[in-house]
Scaffold this motif. Structure first.
Motif: not given
Length: 328
Positions: A182-198
């Motif tokens: 397995l290769m695991d990790g996290f993705g925060f792109t949705g959360l960043m879009n929600k709070f307007g983080v670029e």
């Protein structure tokens, strides 16, 4: 006459006050100097005792090594432990396990080697290195058998190592298997879009930001990752098939990443029988005297790891583990 005496009286008071202040200052300075001398003496005594303790520890350790070398000439069962996650820094690292196996096989008095494993898995690189070394040692010392004894768990990377043994012994309730990658990790792109983080990431090379948790993953990158995982998985499968041979009873679930209790593992040919370190030494090897070759950290190594490099590498370790490839 009284008016003339007043300045004289005032002058005496000021002189007394000045003398009293100077005396207090000198007393404070003297006291501080004494305290400093006491502290220096205490630290000096401490360092002398610490240095003496290290010298005594070194003498004891080397004396123990020489004593153990003479004792190890008698016939015995060699024991090496793998405990915990298999990674580059822990007790399950190739750096620690391989030298212990080398000593266990090379010792003239060792009749056979028991590798006791209690690990949920870890790095495929570290597991592969240990597996390769076991294969090499078995070829170099064909008269000495290597038996794996599973404690609580021998899964994934742990089983990758175990597959190289002559035989594998388990407890009925041990957890065995998990032949997968397995290769695991996290993705925060949705959360960043929600709070307007670029995310402002600049790279040279279209895939240099691959697996960055703050950037989206493309379909091309997913396909590439899956191909890499499949390749490592096939390496794992090949190692198990080679190590277990005709004893392995393959089914569609064998290499699916599932794991089983020890009794089921024996039925599937993933293990050979039930046993402990003591029972294998007594009933299989028939040499009950057990000598532990597991590489242990000494005091200086523990101190250096605790107060030295680990502090400096903490931030880099956190960043590097945002995406991790493991045999779990």
């Amino acid at each position: 006459m009284q008016n003339k005496d007043l300045p004289v009286s005032g002058t005496c008071d000021e002189g007394d006050q000045r003398s009293h202040w100077e005396r207090e200052t000198l007393e404070k300075l003297a006291f501080a100097a004494l305290q400093e001398q006491k502290m220096q003496r205490r630290w000096g005594i401490f360092f002398k005792f610490a240095f003496a303790a290290i010298i005594l520890l070194g003498i004891y350790r080397f004396g123990g090594l020489f004593q153990s070398e003479s004792d190890n000439n008698a016939p015995h069962t060699a024991l090496v432990d793998i405990e915990g996650e298999i990674d580059a820094e822990g007790r399950g690292s190739a750096h620690d396990v391989i030298p212990a196996l080398d000593r266990a096989f090379a010792e003239g008095g060792s009749v056979a080697v028991i590798l006791r494993i209690n690990s949920p898995g870890g790095s495929p690189v570290q597991a592969g290195m240990i597996n390769d070394e076991i294969v090499r040692l078995r070829e170099q010392y064909p008269e000495k058998k290597l038996y794996v004894v599973v404690d609580e768990i021998c899964a994934s990377g742990g089983y990758y190592i175990a597959a190289a043994a002559d035989k594998i012994f388990v407890n009925k309730a041990s957890v065995v298997g998990s032949i997968g990658v397995l290769m695991d990790g996290f993705g925060f792109t949705g959360l960043m879009n929600k709070f307007g983080v670029e995310r402002r990431l600049m790279t040279a090379g279209e895939n240099k930001g691959f697996m960055d948790p703050y950037s989206p993953v493309t379909e091309k990158q997913k396909t590439y990752s899956q191909a890499m995982l499949n390749e490592i998985h096939q390496q794992f499968i090949d190692v198990v098939r080679k190590g277990r041979g005709s004893r392995l009873k393959e089914s569609p679930e064998t290499f699916s990443g599932l794991f089983w209790v020890g009794s089921k593992a024996v039925e599937m040919g993933l293990a050979d029988g039930f046993g402990t370190v003591d029972s294998v030494a007594r009933d299989v090897i028939k040499v009950e005297d057990i000598v532990d070759y597991t590489q242990k950290e000494d005091l200086p190594e523990r101190v250096l790891k605790k107060f030295g490099a680990s502090v400096g590498s903490a931030a880099m370790s956190t960043l590097s583990k945002s995406s991790k490839l493991t045999l779990h």
